[in-house]
Design a protein around this motif. Structure first.
Motif, PDB file in Angstrom:
ATOM      1  N   MET A  21     -14.665 -44.168  -9.066  1.00 25.10           N
ATOM      2  CA  MET A  21     -15.341 -43.636 -10.115  1.00 25.10           C
ATOM      3  C   MET A  21     -15.539 -44.806 -11.489  1.00 25.10           C
ATOM      4  O   MET A  21     -14.336 -45.154 -11.597  1.00 25.10           O
ATOM      5  CB  MET A  21     -15.332 -42.811 -10.471  1.00 25.10           C
ATOM      6  N   VAL A  22     -16.170 -45.469 -11.855  1.00 27.74           N
ATOM      7  CA  VAL A  22     -16.486 -46.024 -12.881  1.00 27.74           C
ATOM      8  C   VAL A  22     -17.915 -45.839 -13.222  1.00 27.74           C
ATOM      9  O   VAL A  22     -18.037 -45.831 -13.451  1.00 27.74           O
ATOM     10  CB  VAL A  22     -16.692 -48.332 -12.396  1.00 27.74           C
ATOM     11  N   PHE A  23     -17.214 -45.558 -14.944  1.00 24.86           N
ATOM     12  CA  PHE A  23     -17.520 -45.802 -15.943  1.00 24.86           C
ATOM     13  C   PHE A  23     -18.485 -46.476 -17.179  1.00 24.86           C
ATOM     14  O   PHE A  23     -17.155 -47.446 -17.547  1.00 24.86           O
ATOM     15  CB  PHE A  23     -17.057 -44.678 -17.038  1.00 24.86           C
ATOM     16  N   GLU A  24     -19.365 -46.756 -17.179  1.00 27.15           N
ATOM     17  CA  GLU A  24     -19.471 -48.102 -17.827  1.00 27.15           C
ATOM     18  C   GLU A  24     -20.260 -47.513 -19.334  1.00 27.15           C
ATOM     19  O   GLU A  24     -19.155 -48.166 -20.684  1.00 27.15           O
ATOM     20  CB  GLU A  24     -21.515 -48.480 -17.850  1.00 27.15           C
ATOM     21  N   ARG A  25     -20.459 -45.883 -20.346  1.00 24.86           N
ATOM     22  CA  ARG A  25     -20.555 -45.598 -21.000  1.00 24.86           C
ATOM     23  C   ARG A  25     -19.173 -44.742 -21.541  1.00 24.86           C
ATOM     24  O   ARG A  25     -18.237 -45.257 -21.141  1.00 24.86           O
ATOM     25  CB  ARG A  25     -21.810 -44.837 -21.370  1.00 24.86           C
ATOM     26  N   PRO A  26     -19.467 -44.306 -22.775  1.00 23.34           N
ATOM     27  CA  PRO A  26     -17.955 -43.795 -24.030  1.00 23.34           C
ATOM     28  C   PRO A  26     -17.933 -42.842 -23.101  1.00 23.34           C
ATOM     29  O   PRO A  26     -18.141 -42.203 -22.790  1.00 23.34           O
ATOM     30  CB  PRO A  26     -18.393 -43.724 -24.897  1.00 23.34           C
ATOM     31  N   VAL A  27     -16.425 -43.102 -22.759  1.00 26.02           N
ATOM     32  CA  VAL A  27     -15.735 -42.108 -22.037  1.00 26.02           C
ATOM     33  C   VAL A  27     -14.391 -41.386 -23.043  1.00 26.02           C
ATOM     34  O   VAL A  27     -13.610 -42.260 -23.311  1.00 26.02           O
ATOM     35  CB  VAL A  27     -15.310 -42.373 -20.756  1.00 26.02           C
ATOM     36  N   LEU A  28     -14.064 -40.399 -23.487  1.00 26.12           N
ATOM     37  CA  LEU A  28     -13.386 -39.237 -23.846  1.00 26.12           C
ATOM     38  C   LEU A  28     -11.802 -39.195 -23.268  1.00 26.12           C
ATOM     39  O   LEU A  28     -11.779 -38.418 -22.046  1.00 26.12           O
ATOM     40  CB  LEU A  28     -14.003 -38.458 -24.666  1.00 26.12           C
ATOM     41  N   ILE A  29     -10.359 -39.521 -23.664  1.00 27.03           N
ATOM     42  CA  ILE A  29      -9.882 -38.513 -23.171  1.00 27.03           C
ATOM     43  C   ILE A  29      -8.874 -37.920 -23.902  1.00 27.03           C
ATOM     44  O   ILE A  29      -8.871 -38.249 -24.635  1.00 27.03           O
ATOM     45  CB  ILE A  29      -8.648 -40.384 -22.182  1.00 27.03           C
ATOM     46  N   ALA A  72     -18.435 -39.009 -20.169  1.00 24.36           N
ATOM     47  CA  ALA A  72     -18.260 -37.876 -19.825  1.00 24.36           C
ATOM     48  C   ALA A  72     -16.543 -37.736 -20.796  1.00 24.36           C
ATOM     49  O   ALA A  72     -16.202 -38.203 -22.118  1.00 24.36           O
ATOM     50  CB  ALA A  72     -17.233 -38.269 -17.997  1.00 24.36           C
ATOM     51  N   VAL A  73     -16.331 -37.070 -19.754  1.00 26.59           N
ATOM     52  CA  VAL A  73     -14.506 -36.197 -20.974  1.00 26.59           C
ATOM     53  C   VAL A  73     -14.066 -36.184 -19.472  1.00 26.59           C
ATOM     54  O   VAL A  73     -13.503 -35.008 -18.924  1.00 26.59           O
ATOM     55  CB  VAL A  73     -14.542 -35.020 -21.387  1.00 26.59           C
ATOM     56  N   ILE A  74     -12.407 -37.038 -19.735  1.00 32.59           N
ATOM     57  CA  ILE A  74     -11.390 -36.509 -19.184  1.00 32.59           C
ATOM     58  C   ILE A  74      -9.973 -35.957 -19.508  1.00 32.59           C
ATOM     59  O   ILE A  74      -9.575 -36.946 -20.503  1.00 32.59           O
ATOM     60  CB  ILE A  74     -10.195 -38.171 -18.450  1.00 32.59           C
ATOM     61  N   LEU A 134      -5.014 -44.609 -16.888  1.00 30.06           N
ATOM     62  CA  LEU A 134      -6.454 -44.155 -17.236  1.00 30.06           C
ATOM     63  C   LEU A 134      -7.427 -44.876 -17.346  1.00 30.06           C
ATOM     64  O   LEU A 134      -8.201 -44.756 -16.580  1.00 30.06           O
ATOM     65  CB  LEU A 134      -6.634 -42.592 -18.168  1.00 30.06           C
ATOM     66  N   VAL A 135      -6.903 -46.025 -18.369  1.00 32.74           N
ATOM     67  CA  VAL A 135      -8.343 -47.114 -18.147  1.00 32.74           C
ATOM     68  C   VAL A 135      -8.373 -47.826 -17.744  1.00 32.74           C
ATOM     69  O   VAL A 135      -9.822 -47.631 -16.678  1.00 32.74           O
ATOM     70  CB  VAL A 135      -7.499 -48.076 -19.462  1.00 32.74           C
ATOM     71  N   SER A 136      -7.358 -48.094 -16.514  1.00 36.16           N
ATOM     72  CA  SER A 136      -7.559 -49.040 -15.404  1.00 36.16           C
ATOM     73  C   SER A 136      -7.721 -48.456 -14.125  1.00 36.16           C
ATOM     74  O   SER A 136      -8.739 -48.720 -13.522  1.00 36.16           O
ATOM     75  CB  SER A 136      -6.304 -49.289 -15.115  1.00 36.16           C
ATOM     76  N   ARG A 137      -7.211 -46.710 -13.967  1.00 33.62           N
ATOM     77  CA  ARG A 137      -8.082 -46.403 -12.876  1.00 33.62           C
ATOM     78  C   ARG A 137      -9.712 -45.791 -12.575  1.00 33.62           C
ATOM     79  O   ARG A 137     -10.142 -45.747 -11.852  1.00 33.62           O
ATOM     80  CB  ARG A 137      -6.978 -45.087 -12.462  1.00 33.62           C
ATOM     81  N   TYR A 138     -10.159 -45.197 -13.628  1.00 31.46           N
ATOM     82  CA  TYR A 138     -11.680 -44.970 -14.429  1.00 31.46           C
ATOM     83  C   TYR A 138     -12.330 -46.388 -14.121  1.00 31.46           C
ATOM     84  O   TYR A 138     -13.208 -45.958 -14.695  1.00 31.46           O
ATOM     85  CB  TYR A 138     -12.013 -43.847 -15.094  1.00 31.46           C
ATOM     86  N   GLY A 139     -11.739 -47.603 -14.706  1.00 37.86           N
ATOM     87  CA  GLY A 139     -12.601 -48.617 -15.106  1.00 37.86           C
ATOM     88  C   GLY A 139     -13.383 -48.149 -16.296  1.00 37.86           C
ATOM     89  O   GLY A 139     -14.726 -48.615 -16.183  1.00 37.86           O
ATOM     90  N   LEU A 140     -12.646 -47.389 -17.449  1.00 41.44           N
ATOM     91  CA  LEU A 140     -12.932 -47.431 -18.183  1.00 41.44           C
ATOM     92  C   LEU A 140     -13.294 -48.878 -19.329  1.00 41.44           C
ATOM     93  O   LEU A 140     -12.593 -49.575 -19.709  1.00 41.44           O
ATOM     94  CB  LEU A 140     -11.938 -46.586 -19.605  1.00 41.44           C
ATOM     95  N   GLN A 141     -15.120 -48.613 -19.811  1.00 40.06           N
ATOM     96  CA  GLN A 141     -14.804 -50.030 -20.838  1.00 40.06           C
ATOM     97  C   GLN A 141     -15.033 -49.954 -22.767  1.00 40.06           C
ATOM     98  O   GLN A 141     -15.107 -50.060 -23.136  1.00 40.06           O
ATOM     99  CB  GLN A 141     -16.566 -50.411 -20.020  1.00 40.06           C
ATOM    100  N   ARG A 142     -15.814 -48.513 -22.446  1.00 42.58           N
ATOM    101  CA  ARG A 142     -15.846 -48.132 -23.824  1.00 42.58           C
ATOM    102  C   ARG A 142     -14.546 -46.196 -24.097  1.00 42.58           C
ATOM    103  O   ARG A 142     -14.883 -45.322 -24.196  1.00 42.58           O
ATOM    104  CB  ARG A 142     -17.154 -47.667 -24.079  1.00 42.58           C
ATOM    105  N   PRO A 143     -13.584 -46.751 -23.692  1.00 44.29           N
ATOM    106  CA  PRO A 143     -12.751 -45.335 -23.598  1.00 44.29           C
ATOM    107  C   PRO A 143     -11.719 -44.573 -25.584  1.00 44.29           C
ATOM    108  O   PRO A 143     -12.266 -46.006 -25.772  1.00 44.29           O
ATOM    109  CB  PRO A 143     -11.231 -45.969 -23.177  1.00 44.29           C
ATOM    110  N   ALA A 144     -11.819 -43.318 -25.551  1.00 40.19           N
ATOM    111  CA  ALA A 144     -11.468 -43.224 -26.921  1.00 40.19           C
ATOM    112  C   ALA A 144     -10.188 -41.885 -26.088  1.00 40.19           C
ATOM    113  O   ALA A 144     -10.732 -41.200 -24.987  1.00 40.19           O
ATOM    114  CB  ALA A 144     -12.507 -42.372 -27.439  1.00 40.19           C
ATOM    115  N   VAL A 145      -9.531 -41.853 -27.239  1.00 41.18           N
ATOM    116  CA  VAL A 145      -8.276 -41.341 -27.178  1.00 41.18           C
ATOM    117  C   VAL A 145      -7.953 -40.383 -27.400  1.00 41.18           C
ATOM    118  O   VAL A 145      -7.591 -40.990 -29.732  1.00 41.18           O
ATOM    119  CB  VAL A 145      -7.396 -42.162 -26.232  1.00 41.18           C
ATOM    120  N   MET A 146      -7.249 -38.974 -27.622  1.00 37.27           N
ATOM    121  CA  MET A 146      -6.829 -38.232 -28.272  1.00 37.27           C
ATOM    122  C   MET A 146      -5.518 -37.085 -27.858  1.00 37.27           C
ATOM    123  O   MET A 146      -6.307 -36.344 -26.674  1.00 37.27           O
ATOM    124  CB  MET A 146      -8.161 -37.869 -29.508  1.00 37.27           C
ATOM    125  N   GLY A 147      -5.293 -36.446 -28.326  1.00 34.48           N
ATOM    126  CA  GLY A 147      -4.647 -35.578 -28.352  1.00 34.48           C
ATOM    127  C   GLY A 147      -5.333 -33.714 -28.559  1.00 34.48           C
ATOM    128  O   GLY A 147      -6.174 -34.209 -28.424  1.00 34.48           O
TER     129      GLY A 147
END
Length: 373
Positions: free
Chosen positions: A1-9, A46-48, A84-97
């Motif tokens: 699974m690869v995401f091209e749009r922003p994804v929030l972790i 998506a949100v992971i 996470l960034v590598s496994r899902y191929g995230l091109q525009r990631p965001a991360v937070m607690g």
């Protein structure tokens, strides 16, 4: 699974089993659910949710995925994020607690999406020196940076090692308030307009919130003075000077304590005063300095060389001294609860975004009393 749009972790785990720890964990789960919904509505693909407690988030709504921590392995922020960034191929990631910026809404997340969709490499964060949320593009820039032991240093790594340009979110209550300790939950218990699940979770701190109510009118009173002490930043002081009617006596100490080198020994002016006077006289002197005290207790603990259990710290934030095992913290919290002025105890978030949120509520209450609302 690869995401091209922003994804929030969203990272959620290690919450503990104590009564106060469970109270906060429930609220952080509710906050994460609300945050995920806002991010999806704002245009995130998506949100992971990376967690050691997947059952807390099931069933997942559309576009929300669970990524379960490896059982038995200690949590390491750097390796977990890179994986996470590598496994899902995230091109525009965001991360937070899971407890980060719970008041952030769709509009703020839309701004982050717009910045990530820009062509130029960049990152977006709410606080460059102590981030709670960081988004960046391209995603592979994370592979060029040195070890990121904590989420709050990620922006500096992305700028210095990754060569990305910085975009800082405006400093508002929504971008600065964090749900780190039960004192922050008490603030939320006073805050109107929360999403229903988070509002329900916040009622667990209602008793502490009632104590906070005695503090609210002081912020709108030109004859009052409050004492704020701990890891208070210049921006918070400026905000209080600009947005409150009261006078503010400030003790700003040990900024950057959480990221200090292991051998560092903290020192605090209020800590020295406490050692000289003892607990009861300490709070008596604080009552001479102001009509209320807002105290980041972690600085006092570091000054005294104390490392109480997280559950004890959380019970102290709730002023539940009878539930605390650490002898000093128990006596100190009892002194705060019985002090001649309102005393608010907490961590760094209380003397930052927490004060901003309390001030918002104070003026809303003031306007209602004045018939202006």
């Amino acid at each position: 699974m690869v995401f091209e749009r922003p994804v929030l972790i969203i990272l959620h785990g290690g919450t503990g089993t104590g009564t106060a720890e469970r109270m906060l964990a429930k609220a952080r789960i509710a906050a994460a659910r609300g945050t995920a919904a806002s991010a999806i509505a704002a245009g995130f693909e998506a949100v992971i949710i990376a967690t050691d407690d997947p059952a807390a988030f099931e069933p997942c709504p559309p576009h929300v995925l669970l990524d379960v921590d490896s059982p038995g392995e200690p949590f390491d922020f750097d390796s977990r994020l890179r994986g996470l960034v590598s496994r899902y191929g995230l091109q525009r990631p965001a991360v937070m607690g899971s407890g980060a910026v719970p008041l952030l809404g769709i509009e703020e997340f839309q701004f982050i999406v717009e910045q990530l969709d820009a062509r130029d490499p960049r990152f977006v964060t709410n606080n460059f020196f102590s981030a709670d949320i960081t988004a960046w593009t391209p995603g592979e820039a994370i592979q060029r940076v040195a070890n990121v032991a904590r989420d709050n240093i990620l922006p500096r790594r992305l700028r210095d090692d990754g060569g990305l340009a910085s975009v800082i979110l405006p400093r508002t209550t929504a971008t600065q308030f964090d749900l780190d300790t039960p004192s922050d939950l008490a603030v939320l218990a006073l805050t109107p307009g929360l999403q229903s699940e988070l509002a329900e979770a916040a009622t667990a701190a209602a008793e502490t919130a009632d104590r906070y109510r005695a503090f609210l009118p002081l912020l709108c009173d030109r004859t009052a003075q409050i004492v704020v002490a701990g890891r208070v930043g210049a921006m918070t002081w400026q905000y209080l000077e600009r947005e409150t009617a009261c006078r503010v006596r400030m003790f700003s100490e040990e900024r950057g304590l959480a990221t200090a080198v292991p051998a560092y020994r903290a020192h605090s002016v209020l800590g020295f005063l406490l050692e000289e006077l003892g607990i009861q006289r300490f709070f008596e002197r604080m009552a001479l300095l102001g009509d209320a005290l807002v105290l980041d207790t972690r600085v006092i603990e570091a000054h005294l060389g104390l490392e109480p259990a997280r559950e004890d710290r959380f019970q102290s934030d709730l002023l539940n001294y009878e539930a605390i095992e650490d002898d000093f913290l128990k006596r100190f919290t009892e002194g705060a609860a019985k002090a001649p002025i309102p005393v608010l105890l907490g961590g760094h978030s209380l003397v930052a975004g927490g004060l901003m949120a309390i001030n918002d509520v104070a003026w809303q209450e003031n306007d209602r009393r004045s018939g202006l609302a």
